[in-house]
Design an enzyme around this catalytic site. Structure first.
Site, PDB file in Angstrom:
ATOM      1  N   THR A   1      20.099   0.009   3.181  1.00 22.01           N
ATOM      2  CA  THR A   1      19.051  -0.601   4.008  1.00 22.01           C
ATOM      3  C   THR A   1      17.688   0.048   3.864  1.00 22.01           C
ATOM      4  O   THR A   1      16.660  -0.600   4.113  1.00 22.01           O
ATOM      5  CB  THR A   1      19.455  -0.574   5.498  1.00 22.01           C
ATOM      6  OG1 THR A   1      18.546  -1.353   6.254  1.00 22.01           O
ATOM      7  CG2 THR A   1      19.486   0.848   6.027  1.00 22.01           C
ATOM      8  N   ALA A   2      17.591   1.328   3.462  1.00 22.71           N
ATOM      9  CA  ALA A   2      16.276   1.973   3.428  1.00 22.71           C
ATOM     10  C   ALA A   2      16.315   3.185   2.512  1.00 22.71           C
ATOM     11  O   ALA A   2      17.379   3.733   2.210  1.00 22.71           O
ATOM     12  CB  ALA A   2      15.844   2.399   4.837  1.00 22.71           C
ATOM     13  N   ILE A   3      15.125   3.592   2.057  1.00 26.50           N
ATOM     14  CA  ILE A   3      14.944   4.838   1.319  1.00 26.50           C
ATOM     15  C   ILE A   3      13.812   5.608   1.976  1.00 26.50           C
ATOM     16  O   ILE A   3      12.945   5.030   2.630  1.00 26.50           O
ATOM     17  CB  ILE A   3      14.629   4.582  -0.178  1.00 26.50           C
ATOM     18  CG1 ILE A   3      13.392   3.699  -0.327  1.00 26.50           C
ATOM     19  CG2 ILE A   3      15.820   3.981  -0.885  1.00 26.50           C
ATOM     20  CD1 ILE A   3      12.961   3.487  -1.778  1.00 26.50           C
ATOM     21  N   LEU A   4      13.825   6.930   1.822  1.00 26.74           N
ATOM     22  CA  LEU A   4      12.814   7.786   2.429  1.00 26.74           C
ATOM     23  C   LEU A   4      12.047   8.501   1.339  1.00 26.74           C
ATOM     24  O   LEU A   4      12.629   9.160   0.474  1.00 26.74           O
ATOM     25  CB  LEU A   4      13.479   8.810   3.356  1.00 26.74           C
ATOM     26  CG  LEU A   4      12.524   9.829   4.015  1.00 26.74           C
ATOM     27  CD1 LEU A   4      11.508   9.117   4.906  1.00 26.74           C
ATOM     28  CD2 LEU A   4      13.317  10.855   4.807  1.00 26.74           C
TER      29      LEU A   4
ATOM     30  N   HIS B   1      15.604  -7.871   6.689  1.00 27.19           N
ATOM     31  CA  HIS B   1      14.269  -7.983   6.090  1.00 27.19           C
ATOM     32  C   HIS B   1      14.326  -8.694   4.730  1.00 27.19           C
ATOM     33  O   HIS B   1      13.327  -9.237   4.280  1.00 27.19           O
ATOM     34  CB  HIS B   1      13.617  -6.600   5.957  1.00 27.19           C
ATOM     35  CG  HIS B   1      14.204  -5.725   4.895  1.00 27.19           C
ATOM     36  ND1 HIS B   1      15.181  -4.780   5.149  1.00 27.19           N
ATOM     37  CD2 HIS B   1      13.953  -5.632   3.560  1.00 27.19           C
ATOM     38  CE1 HIS B   1      15.489  -4.139   4.033  1.00 27.19           C
ATOM     39  NE2 HIS B   1      14.760  -4.644   3.046  1.00 27.19           N
TER      40      HIS B   1
ATOM     41  N   GLY C   1      14.907  -3.869  -3.855  1.00 20.38           N
ATOM     42  CA  GLY C   1      15.812  -4.781  -4.551  1.00 20.38           C
ATOM     43  C   GLY C   1      17.258  -4.408  -4.326  1.00 20.38           C
ATOM     44  O   GLY C   1      18.147  -5.245  -4.392  1.00 20.38           O
ATOM     45  N   ASN C   2      17.517  -3.092  -4.035  1.00 17.76           N
ATOM     46  CA  ASN C   2      18.863  -2.657  -3.645  1.00 17.76           C
ATOM     47  C   ASN C   2      19.173  -3.000  -2.198  1.00 17.76           C
ATOM     48  O   ASN C   2      20.341  -2.949  -1.777  1.00 17.76           O
ATOM     49  CB  ASN C   2      19.027  -1.146  -3.825  1.00 17.76           C
ATOM     50  CG  ASN C   2      19.343  -0.747  -5.251  1.00 17.76           C
ATOM     51  OD1 ASN C   2      18.485  -0.265  -5.971  1.00 17.76           O
ATOM     52  ND2 ASN C   2      20.579  -0.969  -5.659  1.00 17.76           N
ATOM     53  N   SER C   3      18.150  -3.322  -1.410  1.00 17.61           N
ATOM     54  CA  SER C   3      18.359  -3.596   0.016  1.00 17.61           C
ATOM     55  C   SER C   3      19.375  -4.710   0.212  1.00 17.61           C
ATOM     56  O   SER C   3      19.302  -5.759  -0.422  1.00 17.61           O
ATOM     57  CB  SER C   3      17.036  -3.992   0.664  1.00 17.61           C
ATOM     58  OG  SER C   3      16.127  -2.914   0.625  1.00 17.61           O
TER      59      SER C   3
ATOM     60  N   ASP D   1      19.145  -3.919  11.179  1.00 13.94           N
ATOM     61  CA  ASP D   1      18.580  -4.589   9.998  1.00 13.94           C
ATOM     62  C   ASP D   1      19.668  -5.305   9.192  1.00 13.94           C
ATOM     63  O   ASP D   1      19.683  -5.274   7.966  1.00 13.94           O
ATOM     64  CB  ASP D   1      17.840  -3.585   9.111  1.00 13.94           C
ATOM     65  CG  ASP D   1      16.975  -4.278   8.057  1.00 13.94           C
ATOM     66  OD1 ASP D   1      16.605  -5.444   8.272  1.00 13.94           O
ATOM     67  OD2 ASP D   1      16.712  -3.669   7.007  1.00 13.94           O
TER      68      ASP D   1
END
Length: 347
Positions: A315-318, A191, A297-299, A221
């Site tokens: 890849t993701a945060i919740l 992404h 931005g950490n992705s 991803d």
């Protein structure tokens, strides 16, 4: 009462023509003869004894005198020393604590890990070449000039109000990547790589280069991109298997949160083999859950262990509230999952 003078009867002849000797007061002189048994003086006896003793035992006497002199000097030194100070346990503890406080502190495990990975971390930006053109070169309307603002048009949004919007949407085209080999191959999130028509990579030394996607793994991803220009001092990262990764292990996330960085955040592995469902409905499995701070931005950035080895790609945060900001739960794709994206095992 007058004493009679004593005169010697040595028998030494008087000189020719000398006057006859006459005792004063017409007193007859008396002669006292020395005793026949008078020997040498005591001092002479001691000197003779010492000479005989020194002659027979010269070496032993010198050693004895040297040892005695040394012992005397040592005893004198100790006698002049002040009495020893008796320290209490509190004084001993204070001295030990002072020595520990003055000792240079070793670097933390997180700083060591950051130093080992930072040379391989890059910033990945998606951009549109049209947005970088001057205003007079951008496409205009059919009349060839810009459209005049309508009287009933709503006012332009205030910059401060706009800054409080969705940060994730604002920074969609800003992410992170990590160099994994000497050819400059970069792992990042898909992404992030699709965040704009073109990709630009910025290396640690400031070198900028456009990049192209050479591989992708949508189910995880992941994307593989390759820049057209490489810096001279390229430092690829070291990859490590997650087979020995356990909950509670120290990890560090490195990236460009909100475009600021490179930034490091430390935490621990919270769990393994987690699942996460994205907005597009796709579920990613076998994820590493961690609590090191990560934000948009950490992705695509590396998640490294205490040795600075890459074990996953952030890849993701919740966030149950729906906001795209970190609340303590982040996910990373294990580095083994990059094998199919690369076409070969990266380990």
């Amino acid at each position: 009462m007058k004493r009679r003078p004593i005169y010697s009867k040595s028998g030494k002849p008087r000189g020719v023509g000398s006057m006859p000797w006459a005792a004063p007061g017409n007193v007859e002189p008396a002669y006292v003869a020395p005793p026949d048994d008078e020997g040498p003086a005591l001092r002479q006896l001691l000197a003779a004894w010492w000479a005989r003793l020194y002659g027979r035992h010269q070496g032993k006497l010198l050693v004895t005198v040297s040892v005695a002199t040394t012992l005397a000097l040592v005893g004198l030194y100790h006698a002049l020393q002040p009495p020893a100070q008796r320290l209490t346990q509190r004084q001993l503890n204070a001295a030990v604590n002072f020595a520990l406080d003055e000792r240079p502190r070793p670097p933390s495990a997180s700083s060591v890990a950051y130093a080992r990975i930072i040379g391989a971390v890059v910033q990945v930006n998606g951009f549109d070449p049209e947005d970088e053109k001057p205003e007079d070169e951008k496409p205009k309307n059919e009349a060839g000039r810009g459209e005049a603002p309508r009287a009933d048009a709503p006012p332009a949004p205030d910059t401060k109000e706009d800054a409080g919007g969705d940060f994730h949407e604002k920074f969609t085209a800003i992410g992170t990547g990590v160099v994994i080999d000497d050819q400059g191959t970069i792992l990042t999130n898909l992404h992030v790589a699709r965040g704009g028509p073109r990709l630009r990579v910025t290396f640690r030394d400031g070198t900028e280069s456009e990049a192209t996607i050479v591989g992708a793994q949508p189910e995880n991803d992941l994307a593989v991109i390759r820049p057209s220009t490489l810096p001279d001092d390229l430092m690829p990262a070291t990859l490590a298997s997650t087979a020995n990764l356990r909950p509670g292990d120290d990890v560090v996330a490195v990236g460009f949160p909100f475009g600021i960085g490179p930034s490091a955040s430390a935490g621990v592995v919270s769990g393994l083999r987690r699942q996460f469902a994205g907005r597009d409905g796709r579920t990613i499995t076998n994820l590493i859950q961690f609590d090191a701070a990560a934000n948009p931005g950490n992705s695509g950035g590396p998640l490294v262990n205490a040795d600075g080895e890459v074990v996953g790609i952030v890849t993701a945060i919740l966030n149950p509230s729906g906001a795209r900001t970190f609340v303590g739960i982040g996910f990373a794709v294990p580095i083994e999952n990059a094998a199919s994206a690369l076409g070969e095992s990266p380990l």
